[in-house]
Each structure stands twice: as C-alpha cells, then as structure tokens.
Design an enzyme around this catalytic site. Structure first.
Site, mmCIF file in Angstrom:
data_model
loop_
_atom_site.group_PDB
_atom_site.id
_atom_site.type_symbol
_atom_site.label_atom_id
_atom_site.label_comp_id
_atom_site.label_asym_id
_atom_site.label_seq_id
_atom_site.Cartn_x
_atom_site.Cartn_y
_atom_site.Cartn_z
ATOM 1 N N VAL A 16 -9.960 -3.016 5.802
ATOM 2 C CA VAL A 16 -10.524 -1.691 5.522
ATOM 3 C C VAL A 16 -11.534 -1.783 4.382
ATOM 4 O O VAL A 16 -12.598 -1.153 4.426
ATOM 5 C CB VAL A 16 -9.396 -0.678 5.206
ATOM 6 C CG1 VAL A 16 -9.981 0.650 4.760
ATOM 7 C CG2 VAL A 16 -8.503 -0.478 6.422
ATOM 8 N N GLY A 17 -11.226 -2.595 3.379
ATOM 9 C CA GLY A 17 -12.136 -2.750 2.242
ATOM 10 C C GLY A 17 -13.508 -3.221 2.679
ATOM 11 O O GLY A 17 -14.536 -2.749 2.187
ATOM 12 N N LYS A 48 -7.591 10.513 -2.097
ATOM 13 C CA LYS A 48 -7.085 10.429 -0.724
ATOM 14 C C LYS A 48 -5.972 9.367 -0.719
ATOM 15 O O LYS A 48 -6.231 8.173 -0.671
ATOM 16 C CB LYS A 48 -8.252 10.027 0.197
ATOM 17 C CG LYS A 48 -7.943 10.134 1.668
ATOM 18 C CD LYS A 48 -7.204 8.932 2.094
ATOM 19 C CE LYS A 48 -6.915 8.595 3.450
ATOM 20 N NZ LYS A 48 -5.487 8.318 3.621
ATOM 21 N N GLY A 53 -6.517 -1.470 -1.115
ATOM 22 C CA GLY A 53 -5.931 -1.555 0.221
ATOM 23 C C GLY A 53 -6.219 -2.907 0.825
ATOM 24 O O GLY A 53 -6.422 -3.900 0.122
ATOM 25 N N SER A 54 -6.259 -2.936 2.158
ATOM 26 C CA SER A 54 -6.383 -4.209 2.865
ATOM 27 C C SER A 54 -7.829 -4.711 2.881
ATOM 28 O O SER A 54 -8.775 -3.928 2.762
ATOM 29 C CB SER A 54 -5.899 -4.027 4.299
ATOM 30 O OG SER A 54 -6.705 -3.058 4.941
ATOM 31 N N CYS A 59 0.609 -6.572 -3.711
ATOM 32 C CA CYS A 59 -0.608 -7.374 -3.570
ATOM 33 C C CYS A 59 -0.485 -8.680 -4.336
ATOM 34 O O CYS A 59 -1.211 -9.629 -4.080
ATOM 35 C CB CYS A 59 -1.814 -6.586 -4.040
ATOM 36 S SG CYS A 59 -1.547 -5.858 -5.658
HETATM 37 P P1 NAD Z 1 -4.926 0.033 4.150
HETATM 38 O O1 NAD Z 1 -6.168 -0.729 3.888
HETATM 39 O O2 NAD Z 1 -4.436 0.159 5.539
HETATM 40 O O3 NAD Z 1 -5.088 1.546 3.621
HETATM 41 C C1 NAD Z 1 -5.431 1.842 2.286
HETATM 42 C C2 NAD Z 1 -6.004 3.255 2.217
HETATM 43 O O4 NAD Z 1 -7.245 3.278 2.925
HETATM 44 C C3 NAD Z 1 -5.139 4.317 2.855
HETATM 45 O O5 NAD Z 1 -5.205 5.494 2.095
HETATM 46 C C4 NAD Z 1 -5.805 4.520 4.215
HETATM 47 O O6 NAD Z 1 -5.567 5.786 4.778
HETATM 48 C C5 NAD Z 1 -7.259 4.350 3.854
HETATM 49 N N1 NAD Z 1 -8.128 3.961 4.967
HETATM 50 C C6 NAD Z 1 -7.784 3.327 6.113
HETATM 51 N N2 NAD Z 1 -8.884 3.136 6.891
HETATM 52 C C7 NAD Z 1 -9.932 3.652 6.220
HETATM 53 C C8 NAD Z 1 -11.322 3.734 6.484
HETATM 54 N N3 NAD Z 1 -11.848 3.243 7.599
HETATM 55 N N4 NAD Z 1 -12.123 4.313 5.566
HETATM 56 C C9 NAD Z 1 -11.615 4.788 4.414
HETATM 57 N N5 NAD Z 1 -10.301 4.737 4.101
HETATM 58 C C10 NAD Z 1 -9.466 4.169 4.989
HETATM 59 O O7 NAD Z 1 -3.807 -0.596 3.186
HETATM 60 P P2 NAD Z 1 -2.261 -0.225 3.051
HETATM 61 O O8 NAD Z 1 -1.524 -0.699 4.242
HETATM 62 O O9 NAD Z 1 -2.119 1.210 2.651
HETATM 63 O O10 NAD Z 1 -1.871 -1.115 1.769
HETATM 64 C C11 NAD Z 1 -1.581 -2.455 1.833
HETATM 65 C C12 NAD Z 1 -2.760 -3.294 1.410
HETATM 66 O O11 NAD Z 1 -3.177 -2.920 0.100
HETATM 67 C C13 NAD Z 1 -2.445 -4.767 1.320
HETATM 68 O O12 NAD Z 1 -3.500 -5.510 1.872
HETATM 69 C C14 NAD Z 1 -2.353 -5.020 -0.169
HETATM 70 O O13 NAD Z 1 -2.581 -6.349 -0.572
HETATM 71 C C15 NAD Z 1 -3.378 -4.093 -0.688
HETATM 72 N N6 NAD Z 1 -3.158 -3.817 -2.103
HETATM 73 C C16 NAD Z 1 -4.023 -4.368 -3.011
HETATM 74 C C17 NAD Z 1 -3.815 -4.161 -4.363
HETATM 75 C C18 NAD Z 1 -4.752 -4.736 -5.389
HETATM 76 O O14 NAD Z 1 -4.816 -4.206 -6.489
HETATM 77 N N7 NAD Z 1 -5.489 -5.797 -5.099
HETATM 78 C C19 NAD Z 1 -2.721 -3.398 -4.795
HETATM 79 C C20 NAD Z 1 -1.855 -2.866 -3.829
HETATM 80 C C21 NAD Z 1 -2.089 -3.077 -2.485
#
Ligand code: NAD
Length: 494
Positions: free
Chosen positions: A232-233, A175, A228-229, A284
């Site tokens: 959400v994580g 996804k 991701g963030s 990130c």
């Molecule tokens: P995000 O958390 O908004 O979204 C990430 C993914 O999660 C997307 O595909 C989104 O559709 C999905 N998502 C959103 N809500 C969800 C839910 N409730 N349940 C399941 N899936 C859901 O992040 P973003 O804006 O796409 O990316 C930026 C973030 O990613 C930043 O915080 C960045 O630091 C982080 N990031 C971390 C790393 C790492 O390896 N540590 C690498 C790249 C980016």
C-alpha cells in the site's frame, strides 16, 4: 445491538454520507461486536479536509506552547483511562493486556514528550557572511495533512502522527485501520474533551481504497503520513509523487536477531521468543529471522523450542496468555499460506506450524507459535513479511556472514546482536542496514524519544518519534534580517 459511532468532522460527530456502516469484531471471539462505524466516502473526506483547511490559518498562528498544552492534557486524560482502554484494545485487536497497556503508555509518553516540544520547537541561528545581517531557521507547518494508520498499535501509532502534527501547527484528517475503529474513536474523543479547537483533528472511518485514496488524492492535503504495508505504501508514494505531495512511509520489515557464540544464551533465547511472538509477531519490528552462529545453534535452538512450547496461547484478557490471536481471518489465511511456502522451500518446522483448534480457539484466529529451522536467506519466508507468529533460524559461520545474512533482505527496520564482544557490537552498528539497531536487547520495544524508521524498502527516509518527528509536518524556513541600512549583495558582488 452494537453501539453506533461516527466520523468526527469540524468538531461534530457525523454519520457517513453513504449511510453505510461496518462492524469491528473481537479477533479472539468473533461473536463479540465492538461497535458499528460509518463507512466513509470521498464526500466525507471532502468535508473533513474542508474543516481542516478552514481551521489551519488560525491554528498555525496559535502559539506553539499553547498547542503543546493540549497534548499534555490529552496525555493526563489518557493516563486516567489507560486500564479501561487497554481492556477494550485487547478485545478489539487481540493482543494481551500487558501489551495493550504498553501501547497506551507509549502514546502517553509521546504526548508528554511532544507537549515539551511545544516549549522547544528549536530552530537554528547561524552566522551571516555580510556584516549587520542576522540569519536563522524557523519551522513552518506544512498545512492540512492526512494520517493513515494500521491496526497493530491502535493508540501509539496514531499518536506518533497526531501529536507531532498538532504541535507543528498542522490540521489533520485521521484515517485509522478498519480493524481498530473503536480505539481510534476513543482517542479522538479525548482531544475533544480537552478542548482542542474544532477542525484541528478530524476522523474519517472506512476502507483504504476509498477513504485512504480520497485523502491521498485530495489537492488540499499537503502531506500524507502513512504507516502500513509496503504494497500500500508504494501505491500511496506513487500517487503523492505525481502530485509533488510530501509523504512519509513507515512500512514493513524482516527484522533480525544475531546470536554470537559468546552471547548469554538465556538472554538471547528470551529476547528471541519475546521479539518473535509478542503481539503474535504482528509488529513491524518483530524478530522474524534469527541468524545463529553454528557453534551455538544446537543449544540455542533446543532452548528456544522449549521456551516457545511453554507459551500459553489464548484470549489476551487471560493474564497467563503470552500469545494472543492474529487480527483477522484474512491475516490468518496469509500466515498459514506462508508456513506452507516455508515447508515447500525446504525449511523445517521445529514447533507450531498450524492453526489451533478446540473450544478455546474456534471463535477466533489462533495460530501456534512457529519456529522454522534450516531457513536460508533467499527463501521467500526469509525475504517477505509474514506478520504473524513465525520465525526462522538461519545458520552463519562468523560475524561477517551473520551481518551479510542480516542485510540480505529488501527491508531494514530493526536488528539486534547478542554478544559480549565489543568488537562485534561495533561491527554490527557500523554495517547493519537497519534504522534501529540494538545490542543485547530485543528487536522490539522502541522508546519515543528515539527516532524510529527504517532503511531500504521500510521507508522513504523519514523518521517518526524523537525530535525528527517534527520534520514530517514542518518545512524549514531560512530567514535573514539585514540591519546594515544598505542593500548588501552576497558572494562578494559590489
Ligand atoms: P495496510 O497497508 O493494509 O493498511 C494500512 C492503512 O492503509 C489502513 O488504514 C488501510 O485502510 C489503509 N489503506 C489500504 N489501502 C490503501 C490505499 N490504497 N490508499 C490509502 N490507504 C490505504 O497495513 P495493515 O495490515 O493495517 O498493517 C500492517 C502493516 O503495517 C505491516 O506491513 C507492518 O509492518 C506495517 N507497520 C509498519 C510500522 C512501521 O513503523 N514501519 C509500524 C506498524 C506496522
């Protein structure tokens, strides 16, 4: 008319069961539509999980080197398409062509690395305490996995998951972010073209709170690999916890570069500018804090500001551009809000601090590269991830204070120290609470053979890339074979 793309379920390209679609647009020019994509539903997720589940028994029995061969072939094909996909990636998510080429290169590197893992996939042998008994460990694929990814590395991050899942013998439902559905589709097409069996990799587009949640909640999905963030994580980890489902979290960070008085200032300035403003700070590992020793603060700051002011901001397709747009309007508004918060907290904008206007910028999301001075460790702009072209300078008096400031956030992904003193290097290695540590190198630019992941709120102890990436998708099985011809009892029982 925008070209229409589909989900990929059990080897077939399928529309959404809702019939609804969404568009992907160029962040440098909102008028350019990159494609129209199906807005996924829980029913689509159900179908994709069913396809993955059906394929799993056969896939887990496919010899590991054969699983790896698909990765080798996918890497070779991606290499052929690198330039074409880099151009599309710049148009879909904004970052400069140099960086989109590097994103794809990282994906190719990882495919080749994991293809090699297909001929290693090592377990261990260990002695048994009883005679005529043999002990070893083997990896066992975890099953159907859900792969949820962000938009900032549309090829490299999905491949860190997809390639490791494939070689491990898992089947998956991918996804991708709603901001980069085109690159996700092109990536999946490559696996189709190299003949990956239907059902091994499935793709569902759509919103996190629908498709993502359905995937996380699905009882047949045995693990979630999420990047991701933090926000959400945390939600996903809670849901997985309630189901005893494995989840690996690669989340945000507040990375730091320390500049010691004995640093080569030219290198430290260039590394800071690159680390803070590459991908417009949307990495990130972006250098969002600079901890600078008082003795070099003035020359470092002057040099950094002049370097940042020399950066050309614009469309990432222009080879002269160093700073490209940010991903979307929402992110632009969030970054500008944080710049306001920084000002209100008493930090001083040395350069930037505003949205860029004019004919070159008005159809996109452009923010001037921003450097704050007088940032203090407890300010929100020093604690919270902004994910934009914003960095700030924190003052420190000595190495101990510098490391204390570096460790003063809830995150812990990437840290760097610039110094020529080996003692400082080792103090930093020993004390920094970060999963990735550099000496005399920028905070960005991970290589695929090294484990990647963070401490504290950046993750939950898992690592991607490197040999550790297999741990995300496999269970360890402890195997013992007794060839004594007796029933032997352990721990000395007669
Ligand atoms: P995000 O958390 O908004 O979204 C990430 C993914 O999660 C997307 O595909 C989104 O559709 C999905 N998502 C959103 N809500 C969800 C839910 N409730 N349940 C399941 N899936 C859901 O992040 P973003 O804006 O796409 O990316 C930026 C973030 O990613 C930043 O915080 C960045 O630091 C982080 N990031 C971390 C790393 C790492 O390896 N540590 C690498 C790249 C980016």
């Amino acid at each position: 008319m925008a070209e229409e793309y589909r989900h990929y379920i059990g080897g077939k390209w399928e529309p959404s069961s809702s019939g609804k679609t969404f568009e992907s647009r160029n962040p440098a020019n909102h008028d350019e539509v990159m494609g129209s994509f199906p807005l996924g539903t829980a029913e689509d997720v159900e179908n994709a999980v069913a396809a993955a589940r059906e394929t799993f028994p056969e896939w887990m029995l496919t010899p590991v080197p054969k699983r790896g061969d698909y990765l080798l072939r996918a890497g070779l094909l991606l290499e052929e398409r690198k330039e074409e996909y880099a151009n599309l990636m710049t148009r879909e998510m904004g970052k400069t062509l140099k960086e989109t080429r590097a994103d794809i290169q990282e994906g190719i590197d990882f495919l080749f690395y994991m293809a090699g893992e297909g001929r290693r996939f090592f377990g261990h042998t260990m002695p048994a305490e009883l005679p005529d008994k043999f002990s070893m460990t083997v990896r066992h694929p975890i099953g159907v996995v859900g792969l949820i990814t962000p938009w900032n590395f549309p090829i490299a991050i999905p491949l860190w998951k997809i390639a490791a899942a494939i070689v491990s013998g898992c089947t998956s439902v991918f996804k991708p972010s709603q901001d980069t559905p085109l690159l996700a589709t092109l990536l999946v097409q490559i696996f189709e073209e190299v003949g990956l069996p239907p059902g091994v990799l499935n793709l569902i587009h759509g919103k996190g709170r629908e498709v993502g949640v359905a995937l996380v909640e699905h009882p047949d999905v045995r693990a979630i690999s999420f990047t991701g963030s933090l926000e959400v994580g945390r939600q996903i980890a809670e849901r997985c916890g309630a189901q005893m489902k494995r989840c690996s979290m690669e989340l945000g960070s507040k990375n730091v570069l320390i500049v010691m008085p004995d640093a080569d200032l030219d290198l430290a300035v260039e590394a800071s500018a690159w680390g803070a403003f590459a991908t417009s700070g949307q990495r990130c590992t972006a250098t969002s804090r600079l901890v600078v020793l008082a003795e070099v603060r003035k020359p470092f700051t002057d040099q950094l500001v002049s370097r940042v002011e020399s950066m050309r901001v614009g469309n990432g397709l222009d080879p002269e551009v160093e700073l490209a747009p940010v991903i979307n309007e929402r992110q632009k508004a969030k970054i500008l809000e944080y710049i306001g918060i920084g000002r209100d907290e008493g930090a001083v904008v040395l350069t930037g601090g505003e949205e860029l206007k004019g004919p070159e910028y008005d159809r996109g999301n452009f923010i001037a590269p921003t450097v704050f001075d007088e940032m203090t460790p407890n300010m929100r702009i020093a604690q919270e991830e902004i994910f934009g072209p914003v960095t700030g300078i924190i003052r420190a008096m000595d190495i101990d204070e510098a490391i204390e400031h570096a460790n003063s956030t809830g995150y812990g992904l990437s840290a760097s120290i610039y110094t020529r003193d080996i003692t400082n290097v080792f103090k930093a290695i020993q004390r920094l609470e970060f999963g990735v540590v550099y000496a005399n190198a920028p905070t960005i630019g991970a290589e695929v053979q090294l484990p990647f992941g963070g401490m504290k709120n950046t993750g939950n102890g898992h690592r991607e890339a490197g040999p550790q990436s297999l741990d995300e998708f496999t269970e360890w099985k402890a195997v013992s074979i007794d060839f004594s011809g007796r029933v032997q009892k352990a721990q000395g029982i007669d």
